[in-house]
Design an enzyme around this catalytic site. Structure first.
Site, PDB file in Angstrom:
ATOM      1  N   ASN A   1     -21.597  -0.442 -15.325  1.00 33.44           N
ATOM      2  CA  ASN A   1     -20.414  -0.271 -14.479  1.00 33.44           C
ATOM      3  C   ASN A   1     -19.747  -1.635 -14.399  1.00 33.44           C
ATOM      4  O   ASN A   1     -20.220  -2.524 -13.691  1.00 33.44           O
ATOM      5  CB  ASN A   1     -20.834   0.218 -13.084  1.00 33.44           C
ATOM      6  CG  ASN A   1     -19.656   0.248 -12.116  1.00 33.44           C
ATOM      7  OD1 ASN A   1     -18.500   0.076 -12.513  1.00 33.44           O
ATOM      8  ND2 ASN A   1     -19.944   0.467 -10.837  1.00 33.44           N
ATOM      9  N   TRP A   2     -18.684  -1.779 -15.160  1.00 37.74           N
ATOM     10  CA  TRP A   2     -18.030  -3.093 -15.215  1.00 37.74           C
ATOM     11  C   TRP A   2     -17.271  -3.433 -13.936  1.00 37.74           C
ATOM     12  O   TRP A   2     -16.864  -4.567 -13.729  1.00 37.74           O
ATOM     13  CB  TRP A   2     -17.035  -3.137 -16.392  1.00 37.74           C
ATOM     14  CG  TRP A   2     -17.664  -3.150 -17.748  1.00 37.74           C
ATOM     15  CD1 TRP A   2     -19.000  -3.026 -18.058  1.00 37.74           C
ATOM     16  CD2 TRP A   2     -16.973  -3.321 -19.000  1.00 37.74           C
ATOM     17  NE1 TRP A   2     -19.181  -3.098 -19.415  1.00 37.74           N
ATOM     18  CE2 TRP A   2     -17.954  -3.276 -20.017  1.00 37.74           C
ATOM     19  CE3 TRP A   2     -15.643  -3.492 -19.341  1.00 37.74           C
ATOM     20  CZ2 TRP A   2     -17.616  -3.413 -21.370  1.00 37.74           C
ATOM     21  CZ3 TRP A   2     -15.302  -3.618 -20.684  1.00 37.74           C
ATOM     22  CH2 TRP A   2     -16.282  -3.585 -21.689  1.00 37.74           C
ATOM     23  N   LYS A   3     -17.041  -2.434 -13.099  1.00 33.65           N
ATOM     24  CA  LYS A   3     -16.231  -2.636 -11.883  1.00 33.65           C
ATOM     25  C   LYS A   3     -14.879  -3.237 -12.286  1.00 33.65           C
ATOM     26  O   LYS A   3     -14.394  -2.951 -13.377  1.00 33.65           O
ATOM     27  CB  LYS A   3     -16.996  -3.465 -10.850  1.00 33.65           C
ATOM     28  CG  LYS A   3     -18.393  -2.873 -10.597  1.00 33.65           C
ATOM     29  CD  LYS A   3     -19.093  -3.430  -9.403  1.00 33.65           C
ATOM     30  CE  LYS A   3     -20.455  -2.760  -9.262  1.00 33.65           C
ATOM     31  NZ  LYS A   3     -21.179  -3.173  -8.064  1.00 33.65           N
TER      32      LYS A   3
ATOM     33  N   GLY B   1     -25.252  -6.001  -6.007  1.00 36.84           N
ATOM     34  CA  GLY B   1     -24.632  -7.320  -6.153  1.00 36.84           C
ATOM     35  C   GLY B   1     -25.265  -8.390  -5.281  1.00 36.84           C
ATOM     36  O   GLY B   1     -24.709  -9.472  -5.111  1.00 36.84           O
TER      37      GLY B   1
ATOM     38  N   HIS C   1     -18.987   6.009  -5.857  1.00 42.44           N
ATOM     39  CA  HIS C   1     -19.626   4.688  -5.769  1.00 42.44           C
ATOM     40  C   HIS C   1     -19.466   4.168  -4.337  1.00 42.44           C
ATOM     41  O   HIS C   1     -18.448   4.406  -3.695  1.00 42.44           O
ATOM     42  CB  HIS C   1     -18.993   3.722  -6.772  1.00 42.44           C
ATOM     43  CG  HIS C   1     -19.796   2.462  -6.917  1.00 42.44           C
ATOM     44  ND1 HIS C   1     -19.719   1.437  -6.001  1.00 42.44           N
ATOM     45  CD2 HIS C   1     -20.722   2.095  -7.827  1.00 42.44           C
ATOM     46  CE1 HIS C   1     -20.571   0.476  -6.368  1.00 42.44           C
ATOM     47  NE2 HIS C   1     -21.197   0.858  -7.468  1.00 42.44           N
TER      48      HIS C   1
ATOM     49  N   SER D   1     -28.762  -4.366  -8.488  1.00 41.10           N
ATOM     50  CA  SER D   1     -29.403  -5.580  -9.015  1.00 41.10           C
ATOM     51  C   SER D   1     -30.497  -5.296 -10.034  1.00 41.10           C
ATOM     52  O   SER D   1     -31.526  -5.972 -10.059  1.00 41.10           O
ATOM     53  CB  SER D   1     -29.929  -6.453  -7.872  1.00 41.10           C
ATOM     54  OG  SER D   1     -28.869  -6.828  -7.009  1.00 41.10           O
TER      55      SER D   1
ATOM     56  N   GLU E   1     -18.688   1.419  -3.245  1.00 47.16           N
ATOM     57  CA  GLU E   1     -17.485   0.601  -3.037  1.00 47.16           C
ATOM     58  C   GLU E   1     -16.267   1.484  -2.789  1.00 47.16           C
ATOM     59  O   GLU E   1     -15.342   1.106  -2.074  1.00 47.16           O
ATOM     60  CB  GLU E   1     -17.288  -0.339  -4.239  1.00 47.16           C
ATOM     61  CG  GLU E   1     -18.321  -1.468  -4.198  1.00 47.16           C
ATOM     62  CD  GLU E   1     -18.762  -1.998  -5.546  1.00 47.16           C
ATOM     63  OE1 GLU E   1     -18.060  -1.788  -6.545  1.00 47.16           O
ATOM     64  OE2 GLU E   1     -19.843  -2.628  -5.590  1.00 47.16           O
TER      65      GLU E   1
ATOM     66  N   GLY F   1     -24.503  -3.099 -12.746  1.00 47.25           N
ATOM     67  CA  GLY F   1     -23.257  -3.799 -12.445  1.00 47.25           C
ATOM     68  C   GLY F   1     -23.226  -5.139 -13.153  1.00 47.25           C
ATOM     69  O   GLY F   1     -22.940  -5.231 -14.350  1.00 47.25           O
ATOM     70  N   GLY F   2     -23.539  -6.199 -12.424  1.00 50.20           N
ATOM     71  CA  GLY F   2     -23.430  -7.566 -12.939  1.00 50.20           C
ATOM     72  C   GLY F   2     -24.023  -7.777 -14.326  1.00 50.20           C
ATOM     73  O   GLY F   2     -23.395  -8.390 -15.199  1.00 50.20           O
TER      74      GLY F   2
ATOM     75  N   GLU G   1     -28.132   4.265  -5.401  1.00 47.17           N
ATOM     76  CA  GLU G   1     -27.749   2.857  -5.305  1.00 47.17           C
ATOM     77  C   GLU G   1     -27.797   2.424  -3.845  1.00 47.17           C
ATOM     78  O   GLU G   1     -26.816   2.609  -3.113  1.00 47.17           O
ATOM     79  CB  GLU G   1     -26.328   2.650  -5.845  1.00 47.17           C
ATOM     80  CG  GLU G   1     -26.158   3.028  -7.306  1.00 47.17           C
ATOM     81  CD  GLU G   1     -25.050   2.231  -7.969  1.00 47.17           C
ATOM     82  OE1 GLU G   1     -25.347   1.626  -9.013  1.00 47.17           O
ATOM     83  OE2 GLU G   1     -23.921   2.183  -7.451  1.00 47.17           O
TER      84      GLU G   1
HETATM   85  P1  13P Z   1     -25.265  -4.716  -9.494  1.00 52.31           P
HETATM   86  O1  13P Z   1     -26.103  -4.367 -10.684  1.00 52.31           O
HETATM   87  O2  13P Z   1     -24.301  -5.828  -9.743  1.00 52.31           O
HETATM   88  O3  13P Z   1     -26.093  -4.896  -8.256  1.00 52.31           O
HETATM   89  O4  13P Z   1     -24.322  -3.428  -9.200  1.00 52.31           O
HETATM   90  C1  13P Z   1     -24.893  -2.182  -9.120  1.00 52.31           C
HETATM   91  C2  13P Z   1     -23.806  -1.174  -9.061  1.00 52.31           C
HETATM   92  O5  13P Z   1     -23.070  -1.084  -8.099  1.00 52.31           O
HETATM   93  C3  13P Z   1     -23.629  -0.303 -10.234  1.00 52.31           C
HETATM   94  O6  13P Z   1     -22.758   0.733  -9.956  1.00 52.31           O
END
Ligand code: 13P
Length: 248
Positions: free
Chosen positions: A9-11, A172, A94, A211, A96, A232-233, A166
């Site tokens: 997930n590149w966000k 993050g 998600h 994470s 967010e 994510g990251g 999640e």
């Molecule tokens: P991180 O891997 O950066 O914690 O993000 C997880 C995430 O929100 C994937 O959708």
């Protein structure tokens, strides 16, 4: 056996130049017998992703979808449009989006339903906040989130979805749920799915997100009900993403 899925997930990250490099490196480094692999990229880069990844084993998807079919919904992207640029997946609900865009459980369920009806695989995110975990409400929260989806989907559509657990406090932050903590919630979610449809309980892949990194992926992915990761990251760095794919 459920085939594992590692989805990035590149966000809200990337540029034409950076994406070109990242996608080329992932493509070049992908092991032959990889699990299912996907990247969920910002909508404006879906056409680029399609042209870079067409013919490869890597699928792509959006990060959100409208609950509506088409029409006067300025700024929204429909499930049909995502299909039009070759998406197989779309992330819905998600945390967010739930927290910054006030998406309710019902809206998330409608989005998941719209995605499934258009032939996309929704990756439906659920998870509790730190406060909710500390007050012992984790099961209650994820049950409410998944039940909203179960209420609108028939067995046929449900079988094809992906769920992502999640925990908000792990996103993050560098904090990860321990494999056992994650496994407990995954098993609970699977039981919930299974109560509605035995087949869905067996078939639906439940990913862990929060994470997940090269150094903790193997342990998490070895748990019986953890069927992959939503990354994510670590999905923004080809070597890290590929290391997680290799751990699956
Ligand atoms: P991180 O891997 O950066 O914690 O993000 C997880 C995430 O929100 C994937 O959708």
């Amino acid at each position: 056996m459920r085939r594992k899925l590692i989805a990035g997930n590149w966000k809200m990250n990337g540029s034409l130049a950076a994406n070109g490099n990242l996608l080329a490196s992932i493509k070049a480094g992908l092991p032959g017998s990889a699990c299912d692999v996907a990247v969920c990229v910002p909508a404006v880069y879906l056409a680029q992703t399609q042209s870079e990844l067409s013919g490869s084993k890597i699928a792509w998807g959006g990060q959100d979808v409208s609950a509506h079919e088409s029409g006067a919904y300025t700024g929204e992207v429909s499930a049909t449009m995502l299909r039009d640029v070759g998406c197989r997946y779309v992330i819905v609900g998600h945390s967010e989006r739930r927290s910054y865009h006030n998406e309710s459980d019902e809206v998330v369920a409608r989005k998941a339903l719209r995605a499934a009806a258009s032939g996309l695989t929704p990756i439906i995110c659920v998870g509790e906040s730190l406060e909710e975990r500390e007050s012992g409400e984790t099961d209650e929260v994820v049950a409410r989130q998944i039940d909203a989806v179960l209420a609108v989907m028939d067995e046929e559509s449900l079988k094809g979805v992906v769920v992502a657990y999640e925990p908000v406090w792990a996103i993050g932050t560098g904090k990860t749920a321990t494999p056992q903590m994650a496994q407990d919630v995954h098993a609970f979610l699977r039981q919930r799915l299974g109560a509605k449809s035995v087949v869905a309980g067996e078939k639906v892949r439940i990913l862990y997100g929060g994470s997940m990194k090269p150094d903790n992926a193997k342990e998490l992915l070895s748990m019986p009900d953890i069927d992959g990761g939503l990354i994510g990251g670590a999905s923004l760095k080809a070597s890290d993403f590929l290391a997680i794919v290799n751990a699956a």
